[in-house]
Design an enzyme around this catalytic site. Sequence first.
Site: not given
Length: 520
Positions: A290-291, A369, A399
């Site tokens: 996917d990268g 993404n 966070d």
Amino acid sequence: MAPGKLDSNGNARVSQQENGFANAISILNSEKAVQEIIQQPLVQGIEDHLIDFSEAIRTVAKALRQAAEGKASAQAEAAEWKRKYEQERAQNLHLDYKEPLCGECNGGFHCERADSLTDQLVVSNQAYRQSETFSVKHINCSHQPLRDGELDCDSDMAQNKNMRKASFKLSWHCKDENSEQQKHEIISFESGNITTAERSCKQVSLKWETTPETVLILTKPSSTSARILCAEMIRWLKERKKLNILVEPRVRVELLTESSYYNFVETWQDDKEILLLHMKVDVIITLGGDGTVLWAASMFKGPVPPIVSFSLGSLGFMTPFDSEKYREYLDAILWGPVSIMVRHRLQCRVMREAAKSENKDEEPILVLNEVTIDRGISSFPTNLECYCDNSFVTCVQGDGLILSTTSGSTAYSLAAGGSMLHPQVPGIVFTPICPQSLSFRPLIFPEDTTVRLQVPFDSRSHVWASFDGKDRKMLAPGDALVCSMARWPVPTACQVDSTTDFLRSIRDCLHWNSRKSQIF
């Protein structure tokens, strides 16, 4: 009192038949008996229980009475609606189908068109009785208010003939007239009702008008299997398909080091040539995970050619094709047609507070993404003010925050507690990261909204923004990040179709709902 017998003292005695009345009268007339009754203690709680019981009986009786009245009212109303419908149907039939005798027919015989219209009316009447609604296509229904009593047929027909619903048309609303967003009519008007436009096909299909000529191949760095497969695929595409091949400069150097046969492989020299790749590349082939698909999408700031992704990584949400059968898949894809999954992207722009006076904003960044805002190395929680189309949403304390596309809903957003969405659902996923509130749950905004994340001036620390896991930028107090749906999506080829590929990916990659069956 009937005469009775006398006792020894001369007092009258009553018979046994009148014993009950005589005893009661004597007890009531006896002062001693009255005193005894008064002095007897009462049984505790009996009076209170009787009162509660009587109140409960009254409540039940009232409820039963209301239910009976409601049932009678509903029956009367249903009968009235049925009578009105039958009368209105007769009027409309008389008005709209009064002359089914068209000029093409002889005498008083009905033509086929009139018979078909009558059949349509009968079918609609049956549908009405099932759903208690009246909606017949090609019939102009009356919209006059219902009145009690019988209606005059002639006057009602005259009113029905004059009364018509106003027509209208709906379209996209662009806030800025100079906006690049195009207006599309997606809602149709029919007989005064709003309906969504029908889709001819649920799956997007790509058909080639001309044969593809140029292919761009992108490989996973530092992968021996990807390098070997790339060399083999380039040889096959050149010898069998007669295609022009483009690769990255790094890959071209590796190929030429292996053999001088690959001199025909082309590449680019600088970033300016990358901006023009979409003008000459027909198909993009990725060899990796996917990268690699994310890297391919980031290279194109405008239109993106169709991407065919072969799985050579650990995950396969965007890589549905098996690398061992690349010849069969490429034959089918290059010949066409092929199913396409349209993946939307986010366009993110950092607005610096220091640049407002100079009117200098940073270039927009496209993400496939998600964009993540976190507190970085700071020990203080983030403090972000969130706005959706200039409407205040909430203040994020925790966070960080994730703004994800639906394609990225199975990535970082899923790990933070967000929902999984089909990649072709147009929307923006709003997911908090470890919020300091139990009621802070993810949201999904429509695709046409603009989300602005503002760092307050009184923030205790800086925050950091990362785009698809890279290009990390610091946001100081007063800075903002503006995100909206990008104009150019990323089309990826499907092995079967978009839904089948998506369900296969969450089952195989995430083992979604994978468990042993119950033993009976």
